[in-house]
Design an enzyme around this catalytic site. Structure first.
Site, PDB file in Angstrom:
ATOM      1  N   VAL A  99       7.326  -0.126   1.392  1.00  0.00           N
ATOM      2  CA  VAL A  99       8.384   0.463   0.547  1.00  0.00           C
ATOM      3  C   VAL A  99       8.672  -0.350  -0.705  1.00  0.00           C
ATOM      4  CG1 VAL A  99       9.494   1.689   2.453  1.00  0.00           C
ATOM      5  CG2 VAL A  99      10.227  -0.658   1.881  1.00  0.00           C
ATOM      6  N   THR A 147       7.706  -6.586  -1.121  1.00  0.00           N
ATOM      7  CA  THR A 147       7.041  -7.737  -1.738  1.00  0.00           C
ATOM      8  C   THR A 147       7.267  -7.770  -3.242  1.00  0.00           C
ATOM      9  OG1 THR A 147       5.389  -7.863  -0.003  1.00  0.00           O
ATOM     10  CG2 THR A 147       4.794  -8.858  -2.097  1.00  0.00           C
ATOM     11  N   LYS A 170       7.547 -15.862   3.541  1.00  0.00           N
ATOM     12  CA  LYS A 170       7.252 -14.750   4.456  1.00  0.00           C
ATOM     13  C   LYS A 170       6.871 -15.397   5.783  1.00  0.00           C
ATOM     14  CE  LYS A 170       5.296 -10.354   5.271  1.00  0.00           C
ATOM     15  NZ  LYS A 170       5.606  -8.983   4.819  1.00  0.00           N
ATOM     16  N   ALA A 207       8.431  -8.479   7.925  1.00  0.00           N
ATOM     17  CA  ALA A 207       7.269  -7.589   8.069  1.00  0.00           C
ATOM     18  C   ALA A 207       7.804  -6.213   8.453  1.00  0.00           C
ATOM     19  CB  ALA A 207       6.332  -8.102   9.159  1.00  0.00           C
ATOM     20  N   GLY A 208       7.588  -5.239   7.604  1.00  0.00           N
ATOM     21  CA  GLY A 208       8.079  -3.886   7.895  1.00  0.00           C
ATOM     22  C   GLY A 208       9.599  -3.809   7.792  1.00  0.00           C
ATOM     23  N   PRO A 228      11.211   0.413 -11.153  1.00  0.00           N
ATOM     24  CA  PRO A 228      10.475   1.655 -11.431  1.00  0.00           C
ATOM     25  C   PRO A 228       8.997   1.536 -11.079  1.00  0.00           C
ATOM     26  CG  PRO A 228      10.918   0.469 -13.474  1.00  0.00           C
ATOM     27  CD  PRO A 228      11.611  -0.290 -12.376  1.00  0.00           C
ATOM     28  N   LEU A 229       8.396   2.667 -10.823  1.00  0.00           N
ATOM     29  CA  LEU A 229       6.948   2.663 -10.562  1.00  0.00           C
ATOM     30  C   LEU A 229       6.230   2.202 -11.820  1.00  0.00           C
ATOM     31  CD1 LEU A 229       6.358   5.968  -8.550  1.00  0.00           C
ATOM     32  CD2 LEU A 229       6.318   3.610  -7.685  1.00  0.00           C
TER      33      LEU A 229
HETATM   34  N1  LIG Z   1       7.437  -0.171  -8.386  1.00  0.00           N
HETATM   35  C1  LIG Z   1       6.126  -0.136  -8.002  1.00  0.00           C
HETATM   36  N2  LIG Z   1       5.188   0.263  -8.903  1.00  0.00           N
HETATM   37  C2  LIG Z   1       3.897   0.324  -8.528  1.00  0.00           C
HETATM   38  N3  LIG Z   1       3.423   0.012  -7.306  1.00  0.00           N
HETATM   39  C3  LIG Z   1       4.328  -0.383  -6.384  1.00  0.00           C
HETATM   40  C4  LIG Z   1       5.717  -0.485  -6.677  1.00  0.00           C
HETATM   41  N4  LIG Z   1       6.362  -0.913  -5.555  1.00  0.00           N
HETATM   42  C5  LIG Z   1       5.415  -1.066  -4.618  1.00  0.00           C
HETATM   43  N5  LIG Z   1       4.191  -0.769  -5.100  1.00  0.00           N
HETATM   44  C6  LIG Z   1       2.925  -0.821  -4.383  1.00  0.00           C
HETATM   45  O1  LIG Z   1       3.084  -0.198  -3.119  1.00  0.00           O
HETATM   46  C7  LIG Z   1       2.397  -0.966  -2.107  1.00  0.00           C
HETATM   47  C8  LIG Z   1       3.424  -1.412  -1.064  1.00  0.00           C
HETATM   48  O2  LIG Z   1       4.386  -2.237  -1.719  1.00  0.00           O
HETATM   49  P1  LIG Z   1       4.778  -3.626  -1.055  1.00  0.00           P
HETATM   50  O3  LIG Z   1       3.562  -4.415  -0.675  1.00  0.00           O
HETATM   51  O4  LIG Z   1       5.774  -4.277  -1.946  1.00  0.00           O
HETATM   52  O5  LIG Z   1       5.452  -3.067   0.291  1.00  0.00           O
HETATM   53  P2  LIG Z   1       6.134  -3.920   1.433  1.00  0.00           P
HETATM   54  O6  LIG Z   1       7.388  -3.215   1.792  1.00  0.00           O
HETATM   55  O7  LIG Z   1       6.215  -5.346   1.006  1.00  0.00           O
HETATM   56  O8  LIG Z   1       5.089  -3.790   2.646  1.00  0.00           O
HETATM   57  P3  LIG Z   1       4.924  -4.767   3.920  1.00  0.00           P
HETATM   58  O9  LIG Z   1       5.827  -4.208   4.996  1.00  0.00           O
HETATM   59  O10 LIG Z   1       3.456  -4.640   4.241  1.00  0.00           O
HETATM   60  O11 LIG Z   1       5.306  -6.148   3.510  1.00  0.00           O
HETATM   61  C9  LIG Z   1       1.750  -2.154  -2.819  1.00  0.00           C
HETATM   62  O12 LIG Z   1       0.401  -1.815  -3.144  1.00  0.00           O
HETATM   63  C10 LIG Z   1       2.545  -2.281  -4.105  1.00  0.00           C
HETATM   64  O13 LIG Z   1       1.803  -2.830  -5.183  1.00  0.00           O
HETATM   65  C1  LIG Z   2       0.521  -4.752   8.176  1.00  0.00           C
HETATM   66  C2  LIG Z   2       1.595  -4.880   7.154  1.00  0.00           C
HETATM   67  N1  LIG Z   2       1.467  -6.222   6.597  1.00  0.00           N
HETATM   68  C3  LIG Z   2       3.012  -4.643   7.631  1.00  0.00           C
HETATM   69  N2  LIG Z   2       3.884  -5.657   7.097  1.00  0.00           N
HETATM   70  C4  LIG Z   2       3.238  -4.601   9.108  1.00  0.00           C
HETATM   71  C5  LIG Z   2       4.376  -3.655   9.402  1.00  0.00           C
HETATM   72  C6  LIG Z   2       4.638  -3.498  10.856  1.00  0.00           C
HETATM   73  C7  LIG Z   2       5.399  -2.232  11.138  1.00  0.00           C
HETATM   74  C8  LIG Z   2       5.583  -2.027  12.610  1.00  0.00           C
HETATM   75  C9  LIG Z   2       6.276  -0.692  12.902  1.00  0.00           C
HETATM   76  O1  LIG Z   2       7.397  -0.451  12.365  1.00  0.00           O
HETATM   77  O2  LIG Z   2       5.660   0.145  13.598  1.00  0.00           O
HETATM   78 MG   LIG Z   3       5.411  -7.053   1.780  1.00  0.00          MG
END
Ligand SMILES: Nc1ncnc2c1ncn2[C@@H]1O[C@H](COP(=O)(O)OP(=O)(O)OP(=O)(O)O)[C@@H](O)[C@H]1O
Ligand SMILES: C[C@H](N)[C@H](N)CCCCCC(=O)O
Ligand SMILES: [Mg+2]
Length: 214
Positions: free
Chosen positions: A14, A17, A33, A107-108, A188-189
């Site tokens: 979502v 990161t 992390k 994570a998640g 923003p995206l």
């Molecule tokens: N504002 C944004 N614009 C473009 N791409 C984005 C944006 N936010 C997130 N993304 C992309 O979406 C994907 C997921 O984002 P991110 O890795 O931040 O998720 P996360 O919540 O940290 O996931 P995880 O649970 O694996 O840690 C990544 O490839 C990231 O580059």
């Molecule tokens: C693989 C990736 N790095 C994710 N952070 C792992 C997210 C675990 C989610 C588990 C769940 O909610 O089912």
């Molecule tokens: Mg992340």
């Protein structure tokens, strides 16, 4: 300020990161992390480290780096190890800067298990951290956002507010209203996730972050 900020989200993928990178840059904080699952596509720590411009932030090494792109409890089980919360708490104290925040990323989402008994929410409580919730808008996101908010409220965890990813949608205004948590900002995206983008977003987030953390 020696603040401990935990970044959770309404789920995985979502934008935690990218938000962590922006918040770390805005506060010249350290990033950590504790548990990284899935190593094939790079790690969140490497991503954040590559997106920071300030010379102060330190990205600390993960306590667990697990191969399987899965829930931490399962990824650990597959490697015949157990994630120990006490070890995470000990390292958090070690990594906590004296006069700057420590930004931690889960994570998640909130109810992701870190071992056979404890969930990410239990870790947040034990860390005595304040929480930033990252949310994106998609069909089903209201439920995910409100479940996250209600669980944090039920547990009495202090919440700084929401960071929304992507374009504005009226759902986010409703989630802010129903949850009672403020909107910290939006990311923003973008077609290019790089240092320049993170610096720009960090500047936009900085004022509201500093006022909400005061
Ligand atoms: N504002 C944004 N614009 C473009 N791409 C984005 C944006 N936010 C997130 N993304 C992309 O979406 C994907 C997921 O984002 P991110 O890795 O931040 O998720 P996360 O919540 O940290 O996931 P995880 O649970 O694996 O840690 C990544 O490839 C990231 O580059
Ligand atoms: C693989 C990736 N790095 C994710 N952070 C792992 C997210 C675990 C989610 C588990 C769940 O909610 O089912
Ligand atoms: Mg992340």
């Amino acid at each position: 300020m020696s603040e401990r900020i935990f970044i959770t989200g309404t789920g995985t993928g979502v934008g935690k990161t990218i938000t962590a990178a922006c918040v770390t840059e805005a506060l010249a904080a350290d990033y950590w992390k504790p548990i990284q699952t899935g190593l094939m596509e790079g790690t969140d720590t490497d991503t954040v480290s590559s997106l920071l411009s300030n010379k102060v932030s330190v990205c600390h090494p993960e306590a667990w780096r697990l191969q399987a792109p899965a829930s931490p409890h399962l990824a650990a089980r597959l490697e015949h190890c157990t994630i120990d919360m006490a070890r995470i708490l000990q390292l958090a104290d070690q990594y906590q800067p004296v006069s700057r925040p420590l930004v931690m990323e889960g994570a998640g989402g909130l109810m992701v298990p870190i071992n056979e008994e404890l969930f990410t929410l239990d870790l947040i409580v034990a860390l005595k951290a304040r929480v930033l919730i990252v949310a994106q808008n998609y069909l089903g996101s209201i439920n995910h956002a409100m479940l996250t908010a209600k669980m944090l409220q039920h547990t009495g965890v202090p919440v700084i507010g929401w960071v929304f990813g992507g374009d504005h949608h009226s759902n986010e205004d409703d989630v802010v209203k129903w949850s009672g948590y403020p909107k910290v900002g939006r990311i923003p995206l973008t077609d290019t996730v790089d240092k320049a983008f993170v610096q720009q977003q960090a500047q936009l987030l900085s004022t509201s972050l500093h006022s909400l953390l005061a």
